[in-house]
Design a protein around this motif. Sequence first.
Motif, mmCIF file in Angstrom:
data_model
loop_
_atom_site.group_PDB
_atom_site.id
_atom_site.type_symbol
_atom_site.label_atom_id
_atom_site.label_comp_id
_atom_site.label_asym_id
_atom_site.label_seq_id
_atom_site.Cartn_x
_atom_site.Cartn_y
_atom_site.Cartn_z
ATOM 1 N N SER A 217 8.997 3.599 -5.482
ATOM 2 C CA SER A 217 7.615 3.352 -5.086
ATOM 3 C C SER A 217 6.916 4.692 -4.985
ATOM 4 N N ARG B 244 6.139 0.174 -7.730
ATOM 5 C CA ARG B 244 4.734 0.260 -8.151
ATOM 6 C C ARG B 244 4.093 1.515 -7.583
ATOM 7 N N GLY C 219 0.904 3.168 -5.462
ATOM 8 C CA GLY C 219 -0.176 2.926 -4.512
ATOM 9 C C GLY C 219 -1.181 4.080 -4.580
ATOM 10 N N GLU D 56 1.587 1.553 1.117
ATOM 11 C CA GLU D 56 0.855 0.472 0.437
ATOM 12 C C GLU D 56 1.666 -0.054 -0.745
ATOM 13 N N ALA D 57 2.287 0.888 -1.512
ATOM 14 C CA ALA D 57 3.103 0.475 -2.661
ATOM 15 C C ALA D 57 4.328 -0.296 -2.201
ATOM 16 N N LYS D 58 4.971 0.144 -1.125
ATOM 17 C CA LYS D 58 6.145 -0.563 -0.622
ATOM 18 C C LYS D 58 5.757 -1.930 -0.064
ATOM 19 N N GLY D 59 4.626 -1.946 0.632
ATOM 20 C CA GLY D 59 4.177 -3.227 1.186
ATOM 21 C C GLY D 59 3.755 -4.218 0.107
ATOM 22 N N GLY D 60 3.386 -3.698 -1.033
ATOM 23 C CA GLY D 60 2.947 -4.562 -2.125
ATOM 24 C C GLY D 60 4.092 -5.077 -2.983
ATOM 25 N N GLY D 61 5.334 -4.759 -2.619
ATOM 26 C CA GLY D 61 6.468 -5.299 -3.365
ATOM 27 C C GLY D 61 7.377 -4.252 -3.986
ATOM 28 N N ARG D 62 7.053 -2.972 -3.806
ATOM 29 C CA ARG D 62 7.862 -1.877 -4.345
ATOM 30 C C ARG D 62 7.776 -1.824 -5.874
#
Length: 504
Positions: free
Chosen positions: A458, A495, A497, A487-493
């Motif tokens: 992430s 990815r 942010g 934000e990237a980890k919270g969005g599903g990893r």
Amino acid sequence: MTPEIRSALEYCPNLPSPPGIAIAIVELGRDPNVDLTSLARLLSKDPALASRVLRASNSALYAQRRSSKNLRQAMVVLGLNATMTLALSFSLGDMLNGEPGTARGINRYWRRALISASAARMISETIKQQDDEEAFLAALLQDIGILALDAAIPEDYRPLLKEATGHDQLLSAEREHLGSDHGEAGSWLMRHWRLPERLVPIASMVHDPLSTRIPTDTRVFIKCVAVAGQIADLYLEHEDREAATERLARSAWRLLGLDGVSLETLLARVTEVLPDVAGLYDTEVISARQAAGVTDQAREILAARNLHLIQQVSEQQRQVQDMQDVTRHLLETANRDALTGLHNRRRFDEVLETEFLLASENGWPLTMAFIDLDHFKGINDTHGHLVGDAVLSNTARILTQHLRKRDFIMRYGGDEFVALLPGTGLEDARGVFERLREAIVSQVYEGARGAPFHSTVSIGLASHMDGQRRAGSALDLVRAADRALYEAKGGGRDRIGIDASTAA
């Protein structure tokens, strides 16, 4: 000086006294309006003295000046102060040379005085002190206390003169047996004679030329005389000339900054003028052959010493270079992560401050990225730490391959990396890290039981000086990139942010 010696000097009926012409020259020197005519009128009363001044002006002592045919020309060439000092030295020299002292050491004293005087003049020329004749006179009189003590307390003093084999030994014996030395007696005698005040302290201070008691404007003058005395000791030393040369070389460098080459040239010049000096003062100083032999031997010793010093300096330089290499290695090691070979958190803190300041001052963009391995604890738990280390090392390699040489990639700690991209805006950086993310996820690893697996990352991005994006400080930029990572980890990893909090 002890009260007993002072009393002996004050009431000594045989104490050396300067001749009338010397007293007249000193009195003339106190007249602020003295000129060449006044001095010429005085010298004309002593044709022998005037003749010697003329001879001196045409001798090797003044080889660089034009020839003089009469006293007036000689005085013009020499100048008022030089002529006066030179005439005073001749007058006092006659008195010193004519003393009927029976002590064995008196002759040696007189020879040392003339060699010292010649050397002091050459030293003064070499270091451009512009008081060459005064240096000559000061060195000529530096040991005059020997005559004073020989006259005042002969029973106590002559045994010391007889037993001493050199100047330093005599000085030690005087202090041990008399509680004083000839330097103090010499200064007392020169003050008693009312000689120029600048000359008076020379005799007592020359034996400790580094003393803090010496006035600042006199220190170099006294150092000249001190080194000149050691040159005389070299010429008169018969037992250990190598040790005398070594002492002289150390003193010449420490006191006057004269290196081996300068000292060798100085000795050659002194040897050249000694015959003329002996003739001017009607005495034998040292034979030309013996003086040349001393100079040749000193030259060999100085050459060997210089070679040794060069070798020492080379070795010291090598040691310094080795220490610098070790220091650089230690600094580099301290800034490197042992596992991945990337720079570490310590280095990141240094780079961030510098790059943030450069971006702010020059108006170019700076993008920061946090890269975090997803579920890395699970990789360690499932496949073991050796496999986990391999994932970390390989991720570092991929990061290095996908970033430019001018970019900075560092291991921030644990399973987290950080990158700084100077001159790169947020949109360009997004493209770079999207390709990097795809390269990482495409990497296949072999698990603990041979089963393949993939690793993902992430990434959180934040920029400074990119359009309207501004960070208040380097720490604000770190916080912005960290928020984007979460934000990237919270969005599903797996990815990227983007932090938008610094947008205008």
